[in-house]
Design an enzyme around this catalytic site. Structure first.
Site, short mmCIF file in Angstrom:
data_model
loop_
_atom_site.label_atom_id
_atom_site.label_comp_id
_atom_site.label_asym_id
_atom_site.label_seq_id
_atom_site.Cartn_x
_atom_site.Cartn_y
_atom_site.Cartn_z
N SER A 195 5.27 -9.67 -3.67
CA SER A 195 6.05 -9.99 -4.87
C SER A 195 7.14 -11.01 -4.56
CB SER A 195 6.69 -8.71 -5.42
OG SER A 195 5.73 -7.71 -5.59
N1 SAH Z 1 5.51 -4.78 -2.88
C1 SAH Z 1 4.23 -5.30 -2.46
C2 SAH Z 1 3.44 -5.64 -3.70
C3 SAH Z 1 2.00 -5.78 -3.46
S1 SAH Z 1 1.07 -6.13 -4.94
C4 SAH Z 1 4.45 -6.55 -1.64
O1 SAH Z 1 5.41 -7.25 -1.92
O2 SAH Z 1 3.69 -6.84 -0.72
C5 SAH Z 1 0.78 -4.49 -5.54
C6 SAH Z 1 -0.06 -3.62 -4.70
O3 SAH Z 1 -0.35 -2.44 -5.45
C7 SAH Z 1 -1.41 -4.20 -4.31
O4 SAH Z 1 -1.53 -4.23 -2.91
C8 SAH Z 1 -2.43 -3.25 -4.94
O5 SAH Z 1 -3.59 -3.05 -4.15
C9 SAH Z 1 -1.61 -1.97 -5.05
N2 SAH Z 1 -2.11 -0.98 -6.01
C10 SAH Z 1 -2.64 -1.17 -7.23
N3 SAH Z 1 -2.97 0.00 -7.80
C11 SAH Z 1 -2.63 0.98 -6.91
C12 SAH Z 1 -2.72 2.40 -6.90
N4 SAH Z 1 -3.23 3.11 -7.93
N5 SAH Z 1 -2.28 3.06 -5.81
C13 SAH Z 1 -1.77 2.41 -4.76
N6 SAH Z 1 -1.66 1.06 -4.69
C14 SAH Z 1 -2.07 0.35 -5.76
#
Ligand code: SAH
Length: 222
Positions: free
Chosen positions: A70
């Site tokens: 993000s």
């Molecule tokens: N804060 C993280 C954001 C990653 S994007 C960063 O900055 O790296 C959001 C993430 O949520 C993705 O990796 C996606 O695979 C995950 N995600 C989506 N649905 C999910 C769920 N039900 N349970 C766990 N993770 C989930």
């Protein structure tokens, strides 16, 4: 040596990181503990090697498996809203790169983080270890179900957007606890802050944001 370079970053990244911290401050982040966490966390260790030169831009970047790390400002804003004081047990949904997980590890006592994609949780685990965080617990699974075993949580932060707030997350929020999550449609959401007060959940709608979809039993279908 390479690992050492990541935990005690080389000078050019120190300068870039300091500029990012100043940018976050200029954009309105006032919490010194949040700014300090950014100063202490090497974002370049959480992005693919070809992206390292862009790691300290205030922008989201692709991290593989169709997911993104993000935008730093969005992380900073969410962390500031959680108002952590250092003694909390925190649940993060959507570990992704593990960057916010390590930011959280500087701001709370224990961090529990759930990611649904195997590849990402493995890479995040390596990055978290390299960063030296010892109060982080990772799990691969559907985060819309929370992580009941260690509930209740003083704070919950969801890093993917859903049409509503998954009920298990509300159930796992401690009395007085704070939850921050993007709610909306697949392309655009608003950050929502929830504060638990007994059986009441006070909700405040905040900034417009764009997160990848929260996919799971209490989120989107895929
Ligand atoms: N804060 C993280 C954001 C990653 S994007 C960063 O900055 O790296 C959001 C993430 O949520 C993705 O990796 C996606 O695979 C995950 N995600 C989506 N649905 C999910 C769920 N039900 N349970 C766990 N993770 C989930």
């Amino acid at each position: 040596m390479v690992e050492g370079a990541l935990t005690s970053p080389v000078p050019q990244f120190t300068g870039a990181r300091r500029r990012l911290v100043e940018e976050l401050r200029a954009k309105g982040i006032a919490s010194q503990s949040v700014l300090d966490a950014f100063e202490r966390t090497a974002r370049h260790a959480f992005v693919p090697s070809g992206m390292r030169h862009r790691a300290y831009e205030d922008s989201a970047l692709l991290i593989g498996s169709g997911q993104t790390i993000s935008q730093p400002f969005v992380h900073a804003r969410s962390l500031e809203l959680l108002a952590l004081e250092g003694a909390e047990r925190v649940l993060e949904i959507g570990t992704g790169s593990g960057y916010q997980t390590v930011l959280l590890s500087h701001l709370a006592r224990e961090v529990y983080s759930v990611e649904r994609i195997d590849d990402l949780i493995e890479r995040a685990g390596d990055a978290v270890r390299t960063a030296g965080a010892t109060n982080v617990h990772l799990r691969c699974g559907d985060g819309t179900l929370g992580w009941a075993e260690y509930a209740p949580y003083d704070a919950i932060v969801v890093s993917a957007g859903a049409p509503g707030i998954p009920q298990p997350l509300l159930d796992q929020l401690a009395e007085g606890g704070r939850l921050i999550t993007p709610v909306g449609d697949r392309d655009e959401q608003r950050l929502v802050l929830v504060v638990r007060n007994g059986s009441t959940f006070d909700r405040t709608m905040l900034d417009p944001v764009r997160f990848v979809p929260l996919v799971g039993e209490h989120g989107w279908n895929g």
